[in-house]
Design an enzyme around this catalytic site. Sequence first.
Site, PDB file in Angstrom:
ATOM      1  N   LYS A 103       5.004 -15.172   0.097  1.00  0.00           N
ATOM      2  CA  LYS A 103       4.736 -15.671  -1.258  1.00  0.00           C
ATOM      3  C   LYS A 103       6.030 -15.590  -2.049  1.00  0.00           C
ATOM      4  O   LYS A 103       6.079 -15.123  -3.181  1.00  0.00           O
ATOM      5  CB  LYS A 103       3.619 -14.856  -1.924  1.00  0.00           C
ATOM      6  CG  LYS A 103       3.108 -15.457  -3.241  1.00  0.00           C
ATOM      7  CD  LYS A 103       2.582 -16.878  -3.098  1.00  0.00           C
ATOM      8  CE  LYS A 103       2.123 -17.411  -4.459  1.00  0.00           C
ATOM      9  NZ  LYS A 103       1.819 -18.865  -4.403  1.00  0.00           N
ATOM     10  N   TYR A 146       0.839  -1.204   0.000  1.00  0.00           N
ATOM     11  CA  TYR A 146       0.000   0.000   0.000  1.00  0.00           C
ATOM     12  C   TYR A 146       0.870   1.249   0.000  1.00  0.00           C
ATOM     13  O   TYR A 146       0.820   2.069   0.913  1.00  0.00           O
ATOM     14  CB  TYR A 146      -0.928  -0.001   1.218  1.00  0.00           C
ATOM     15  CG  TYR A 146      -1.958  -1.127   1.241  1.00  0.00           C
ATOM     16  CD1 TYR A 146      -2.028  -2.065   0.219  1.00  0.00           C
ATOM     17  CD2 TYR A 146      -2.844  -1.252   2.292  1.00  0.00           C
ATOM     18  CE1 TYR A 146      -2.953  -3.087   0.236  1.00  0.00           C
ATOM     19  CE2 TYR A 146      -3.781  -2.279   2.322  1.00  0.00           C
ATOM     20  CZ  TYR A 146      -3.832  -3.198   1.309  1.00  0.00           C
ATOM     21  OH  TYR A 146      -4.756  -4.221   1.326  1.00  0.00           O
ATOM     22  N   ASP A 184      -9.554 -10.377   7.691  1.00  0.00           N
ATOM     23  CA  ASP A 184     -10.967 -10.430   7.322  1.00  0.00           C
ATOM     24  C   ASP A 184     -11.431 -11.869   7.135  1.00  0.00           C
ATOM     25  O   ASP A 184     -12.538 -12.234   7.539  1.00  0.00           O
ATOM     26  CB  ASP A 184     -11.208  -9.631   6.040  1.00  0.00           C
ATOM     27  CG  ASP A 184     -11.249  -8.133   6.276  1.00  0.00           C
ATOM     28  OD1 ASP A 184     -10.875  -7.701   7.378  1.00  0.00           O
ATOM     29  OD2 ASP A 184     -11.650  -7.389   5.367  1.00  0.00           O
ATOM     30  N   ASP A 241      -1.466 -18.338  -0.272  1.00  0.00           N
ATOM     31  CA  ASP A 241      -2.586 -19.105  -0.804  1.00  0.00           C
ATOM     32  C   ASP A 241      -2.864 -20.341   0.044  1.00  0.00           C
ATOM     33  O   ASP A 241      -4.003 -20.619   0.434  1.00  0.00           O
ATOM     34  CB  ASP A 241      -2.348 -19.479  -2.274  1.00  0.00           C
ATOM     35  CG  ASP A 241      -0.932 -19.939  -2.562  1.00  0.00           C
ATOM     36  OD1 ASP A 241      -0.097 -19.946  -1.644  1.00  0.00           O
ATOM     37  OD2 ASP A 241      -0.652 -20.295  -3.722  1.00  0.00           O
ATOM     38  N   ASP A 275      -4.110  -7.740   5.762  1.00  0.00           N
ATOM     39  CA  ASP A 275      -5.464  -7.214   5.560  1.00  0.00           C
ATOM     40  C   ASP A 275      -6.411  -8.338   5.139  1.00  0.00           C
ATOM     41  O   ASP A 275      -7.507  -8.504   5.698  1.00  0.00           O
ATOM     42  CB  ASP A 275      -5.406  -6.126   4.483  1.00  0.00           C
ATOM     43  CG  ASP A 275      -6.662  -5.260   4.440  1.00  0.00           C
ATOM     44  OD1 ASP A 275      -7.549  -5.443   5.293  1.00  0.00           O
ATOM     45  OD2 ASP A 275      -6.739  -4.388   3.563  1.00  0.00           O
TER      46      ASP A 275
END
Length: 347
Positions: free
Chosen positions: A183, A133, A244, A216, A240
């Site tokens: 990742k 971000y 959630d 993943d 983030d």
Amino acid sequence: MTTHDIAVIPGDGIGLEVTPAALQVAQAAGRRHGFGFGFTEYDWSCERYRREGAMMPPDGLERLSGHDAIFLGAVGAPGVPDHVSLWGLLIPIRRAFRQYVNLRPVRLFEGLDSPVRSRIDLVVVRENTEGEYSEIGGRMSRGFPEEMAVQESVFTRAGVTRVLDYAFGLAARRGGHLTSATKSNGIVHTMPFWDELVRERAAEHPEVRWDQEHIDALCAKLVLDPGRFDVIVGSNLFGDILSDLAAAVAGSIGIAPSGNLNPEREFPSMFEPVHGSAPDIAGRGVANPIGAIWSAALMVEHLGHPQAAEEIVAAIAAVLAKGDVRTRDLGGTAGTEEFTQAVLSHL
């Protein structure tokens, strides 16, 4: 009596409904433990953006800097692009006040239904000020066939190290296990760098068992067996998404709290529920206040009152375990006010 000076930004949508609920509960806990609050409310929101062309005034950060903490209800409204509302308020606050830890506890409370059959009691530690971000990038050739967009990720040694040290320290105080989200098999520069720094910091925290999972696979395991996780640390984007997902697995995103922390306490920290402004139910009095109330508990703990914070969370747990007062997202019929009053009665 200690009085804490809190900046309150109810924001948009259901933020206007759950914020008063959370502050009521915080005040009740304070009365039990001999501390109080002074609240200064700011109407910084998408409504202000429509009216004045900015989410907050030019001196907004300066105004906030003198408070002990910030409580934010929600940001976002139809007709105002999300990148406008977030980059006009939430993200500048996080970065100006070096709130580099985004702390998101997740717990399956007794009495709640979950899509999985597993104990869930974990914390996601999200890097909160850099990573994916960033502000670096741009768009070229708008409207032409060769139009392009470039968005750069920024991972610094200082930024990654400090959030890893916080996460390892938290894991040492909890179950002694940390999982790093990565990742590095597909993202060739930033993620191997992240992995290297995880190994470096792990050597400084031998009391913590640690492992790493590709994002993943980690998402799949978080759904299939969330009970195996204790502290999960991830970059801005990965943290983030994971928080959630974990909240949904634990019953509802409406119960999820968060703290944007400046651990050194050089600047005020900010506390907010994760659920967003939910314009589809705003104004109806049916929003679940748990995420906001639990965020208030995180604020109370950060301000130096851990027992009061524990009692707030215990009151939430007691109401849910009893089972007769639940909001609609949890399968009940109670509104925001009814659930809040039930929590207050347990306090």
